[in-house]
Design a protein around this motif. Sequence first.
Motif, mmCIF file in Angstrom:
data_model
loop_
_atom_site.group_PDB
_atom_site.id
_atom_site.type_symbol
_atom_site.label_atom_id
_atom_site.label_comp_id
_atom_site.label_asym_id
_atom_site.label_seq_id
_atom_site.Cartn_x
_atom_site.Cartn_y
_atom_site.Cartn_z
ATOM 1 N N THR A 1 0.558 4.277 -2.830
ATOM 2 C CA THR A 1 0.190 5.700 -2.297
ATOM 3 C C THR A 1 1.262 6.599 -2.783
ATOM 4 O OG1 THR A 1 -0.834 4.860 -0.088
ATOM 5 C CG2 THR A 1 -0.258 7.042 -0.220
ATOM 6 N N HIS B 1 0.798 -1.284 0.099
ATOM 7 C CA HIS B 1 0.147 0.074 -0.136
ATOM 8 C C HIS B 1 0.779 1.282 0.121
ATOM 9 C CE1 HIS B 1 -2.647 3.026 1.669
ATOM 10 N NE2 HIS B 1 -3.617 2.586 0.892
ATOM 11 N N ALA B 2 2.018 1.193 0.601
ATOM 12 C CA ALA B 2 2.909 2.360 0.826
ATOM 13 C C ALA B 2 3.228 2.819 -0.504
ATOM 14 C CB ALA B 2 3.945 2.211 1.763
ATOM 15 N N THR C 1 -6.240 4.639 -2.687
ATOM 16 C CA THR C 1 -5.422 5.587 -1.998
ATOM 17 C C THR C 1 -6.413 6.931 -1.556
ATOM 18 O OG1 THR C 1 -4.535 6.615 -3.878
ATOM 19 C CG2 THR C 1 -3.091 5.093 -2.715
#
Length: 613
Positions: A216, A212-213, A276
Motif C-alpha cells: 500500500t 499489505h502495508a 490496494t
Amino acid sequence: MAALLPLIILCPLAVAVILLLSRGTMPARATCGLVGVGMGLCALFGVIEAVTFLNGPDSTGALHVVLWHWIHVGGFDTSFALTLDRLSLVMMLVVSCIGFLILVYACSYMRDDPDIARFFVYMNLFVASMLLLVLSSDMIAVYFGWEGVGVCSYLLIGFWYHETPNANAARKAFVVTRIGDALFLVALLLLATGVGSLDFNAVIQAAPHAPHAAITLATLLLLGGAVAKSAQLPLQTWLPDAMAGPTPVSALIHAATMVTAGVYLIARLHAVFLLTPGVMLLCAVIGFVTILFAAGSALVQTDIKRVLAYSTMSQLGYMYMALGCGAWQGAMFHLVTHAFFKALLFMAAGSIILRVHHEQDIFKMGGLRQEMPGVFWAFIAGSAALAGLPLITAGYFSKEMILTSAYNVAPLFWLGGILGAFLTSIYIFRCVFITFWGEARTHAHGRTGIVQAVPLAILGVLAIIGGWMEVPDSLGSVHIFSNLLSPVLGELPEEHGGAVLLLIGSIVPLIGVSLAWMLWKPTGRAPEALDQPLVRVLRADWGFDALYDVVFVRPYLALGRLNRNDFIDRLYDLLASVTQFFGRAFGLMQTGQVRRYAAWIAVGTVLALCLAV
C-alpha cells in the motif's frame, strides 16, 4: 527482430551525440536532415518491430532482450533489459511516430534559431529517454528514463534561458517534478527490499505475497511520483509555466511523452494497484478534481498556449480517473487519442504564433480563418477531438469509454466527467471563435510551409478517424484497441447504461459549443466578466502558486538567509583555510632547485634512520 528493439532507442540517442560532438558547427539544413533521418529510422524500426511482433507466434506474450547483467548483490538481481509486449508496443509507437512528426515540424519552426543544434540535442535525448522508460523491463532502468525526461524538460523549457521568466519556469518544473521523483525513488527502494527484485513481472508476481502495508505504501508513493510527472493536483503548478519553452517542446511534453509517463507506469503495474483499493480510489479522486479545476482555469486564459496547457491537465485527469476506476484500456486509449489531437493543437498554435509576430494573446488575434485556412481547419479538427464532438472525432470515443467505466464504479465520477466535457467544449471553442472569427486585430504574414503542413495534415486525419478502432456496443461494437491490450490489461468490463450515457455524452459537448458561439463569436471581444475577482483567481490557477509561495517558498528563502553564516559554514571555511595553508606551505618546497631537493632527500633519509634505530 529482437535486434531492432535497442536500435529504436539508439537512433535518437546517436543523433543527439553527433550534434553534441559537432558543437553547433553543423549548418541548420544538415542538422534538420540528420534529425529527420534519425527520427525517421526510429519510427520505421518501431513500426517494423510492432508488425513483426503482432504477427509472430508469441504475440500475446512478450519479447525480452537482455543487454547486460547489471547488479547482483545478495538476493537482489537486476539486468538492463528491454521488453516488448502489447502495452509497451502502444507506447513505443506513440512516442516514436508522434515524436517524429513533432521533430519534423520543429525543423521548420526552429530553422532561424542560432542554437538549433543545441535544441535538437535536447529533443532527441528527450525521445531516447522516453523510449527507454517505456521499453525497460526493470524499474531501475525505468527510473533512468524517468530522470532523463525530467532533466531534458528542464533544458527545453528553459531553452531561451537568457529571458528570466523562461529560466524561472524551467527551475519551477524541475523542482516540482523532483518531489515526485523522490517519491518514486523511495517506492523503488521499498519494493527492492520487500520483493527482492525490481523487474516488473517479478514485482507483480510477488506483490500478493508481500505485506499489505508495504505494498500500500509503495503504490501510494508510486502514485505520488506519477501525479507530479503528469501535473495532477496538487503538483500541477509547473505545467502552465512550461509554456515558456518553444512550441514544439510543448507539443512533445504535453502530447506523447513526459506527462503520460505516470499513466503508463500505473497501467504497467495495474495488477499491483488492484491489491490496494484505497490507493485506486485516491487516484480516481485526484483525476476527478483535476478535470474540473483545470477546465475552470482554461475557461479564462488569454494565452493560447496556456489554454492548451490547462486542457492537458484536464485530459490527464480523465486518464487518472479511468486508472482509479480500473478502466486500464480506457486510460490508454485516451492517452493515444490525446497524443493525436493535442500534438495537432500545439503545432497549429505554433504556426499561428509564428505568423502573427509571436503574439500569443487570443484577444489580439481575430479573423484569422481567412488568412490561414489550412491552419484553421487543423485547429478545428484538434478542437473538435478535444471537445469530443460525437461520432466524428477520436476524442469522443476514448472519452466515452472512460465515462462509461466511471459510471459503473461511481455515478459521481461520471457526472464530474460530463461536466468536464461541457467545460472543455466551451473553453476550446471560445479559443477558436476569438482567434479565427470577429474583426482582425493582427494580420498574419508569410505562409505555413510544407514542412509544417504535412505533420498538421497527418495528425488532423488521426484526430478525426483515430477513435474508430474502439466503438462502443451501442454504435457498432468495434474493439480493436481493447482486444490489442487485453492480454496485458485483462478483458474489457461489460458496458452498463450504454445508449443513455452515449446520448448524454453526445449532447453535452454540442451544447458547450453552442454556448461558446453565443458568447464569443459575434464580437470576438473579451466580456466584462474577465475583470471579476473570481476570474482572476481562476486565471491564477486557483491561487495554488500564491499559496505555495507563502507556505513553502518564502519560509525556505528566509531560512536560507538566516542560515547563510551559521556555525557549520564557519567549520567548512576553517577546513578550507587549513587546506589552503598546507597547500601553500608545501608549494614553497617546490623551488625547481635540484640541490634543495637532494638536501630534503638527505634530511628525510637521516630522520628515517633515526626512527629505525
